[in-house]
Design an enzyme around this catalytic site. Structure first.
Site, PDB file in Angstrom:
ATOM      1  N   CYS A 120      12.867  57.672  40.718  1.00  0.00           N
ATOM      2  CA  CYS A 120      13.396  58.860  41.363  1.00  0.00           C
ATOM      3  C   CYS A 120      13.381  58.665  42.879  1.00  0.00           C
ATOM      4  O   CYS A 120      12.395  58.210  43.448  1.00  0.00           O
ATOM      5  CB  CYS A 120      12.549  60.073  40.977  1.00  0.00           C
ATOM      6  SG  CYS A 120      13.104  61.611  41.732  1.00  0.00           S
ATOM      7  N   ARG A 262      36.350  30.369  35.212  1.00  0.00           N
ATOM      8  CA  ARG A 262      36.601  29.325  34.218  1.00  0.00           C
ATOM      9  C   ARG A 262      37.733  28.447  34.743  1.00  0.00           C
ATOM     10  O   ARG A 262      38.268  28.715  35.822  1.00  0.00           O
ATOM     11  CB  ARG A 262      36.954  29.932  32.864  1.00  0.00           C
ATOM     12  CG  ARG A 262      37.952  31.060  32.960  1.00  0.00           C
ATOM     13  CD  ARG A 262      38.024  31.989  31.751  1.00  0.00           C
ATOM     14  NE  ARG A 262      36.782  32.314  31.107  1.00  0.00           N
ATOM     15  CZ  ARG A 262      35.923  33.258  31.500  1.00  0.00           C
ATOM     16  NH1 ARG A 262      36.184  33.947  32.614  1.00  0.00           N
ATOM     17  NH2 ARG A 262      34.826  33.524  30.831  1.00  0.00           N
TER      18      ARG A 262
END
Length: 270
Positions: A120, A262
């Site tokens: 928090c 790739r």
């Protein structure tokens, strides 16, 4: 009885279910064991600061890289712990890093940057600002690889991914020069551990932590971008995609960030 150092892989019997029937045989699996990192410095006894699940091997590099990425200082020594209370099977799962100076802060399991945070009151902007305030290396000022070279880097690293070839479950990280020369590759069950090992390998030989490109075998999460920025690396190339927060971290830290890389394409996010 002297402890036996765990290896990176182990063997076990498996049953492989095929369309044609069941085949029973021996298979290799990746080892996954905890590594406790302790920190010591002049005038202070060693204390536990972090525990991670890792693949045994290059443990000193992992510890030295983690300490560097947390901005805690430079390791003057790394050793397995020899406390008498450790059981034999724990002997090679506890490493002590000795710093050459008192750290600017005393870390704990709860405040390490690489833990990430969903606490928090903590937001993405806070995380980015904290990383930039603590990073131990300046941004990369050297050349970066051309985009067509970037697309080839995961394939250039793959032949060195020996643990993945044996088990199918190891992540890899590799440092490359801007010309595509492979500097060092390390594998681990955890992506973050593999990056720590790569940078630690450089630091323990006296080399700078920075290099033109860091290639990783998975996605580019915030923690991995944080480590690349902390080490002054020029570009991070990932096989998978980044997160929104990791893109923000890369932009703020001056890191070139590529994903979906790739042979046929790569996507630049920062």
């Amino acid at each position: 009885m002297k402890a036996r150092r765990p290896g990176p892989t182990g063997r076990l019997r498996v049953a492989e279910h095929l369309a044609t029937g069941v085949r029973r045989h021996e298979d290799r699996v990746l080892t996954e064991e905890p590594l406790e990192i302790r920190l010591a410095w002049p005038g202070a006894a060693a204390r536990r600061v972090w525990t991670t699940l890792r693949t045994p091997g290059h443990d000193f590099e992992l510890a030295a890289g983690w300490v560097h990425h947390e901005g805690l200082g430079r390791a003057s020594g790394v050793a397995y712990c020899t406390d008498v209370e450790l059981r034999p099977e724990q002997e090679f799962n506890v490493v002590t890093v000795t710093l050459d100076a008192v750290p600017a802060r005393v870390p704990s399991q709860l405040d390490a940057l690489s833990a990430g945070s969903a606490a928090c009151g903590v937001c993405g902007t806070d995380e980015v600002d904290e990383v930039l305030a603590r990073r131990p290396s300046l941004p990369w000022s050297g050349p970066l690889p051309a985009d067509d070279l970037v697309r080839t880097l995961p394939d250039l690293m793959r032949p060195r991914q020996e643990l993945f070839a044996k088990t199918g479950s190891a992540h890899a990280a590799g440092l490359f020069s801007a010309a595509g020369e492979l500097v060092v590759v390390r594998e681990d069950v955890g992506r973050h551990n593999a990056v720590d090992k790569v940078v630690g390998a450089r630091l323990l030989t006296g080399a700078p932590s920075a290099e033109a490109v860091l290639v990783i075998s998975g996605r580019a999460g915030f923690e991995l971008v944080q480590k690349a920025v902390a080490s002054g690396i020029g570009a991070l190339v990932a096989v998978g995609a980044p997160t929104g927060l990791s893109v923000r971290m890369a932009e703020a830290g001056g890191l070139a960030l590529y994903g979906w890389t790739r042979a046929e394409r790569t996507v630049r996010y920062a």
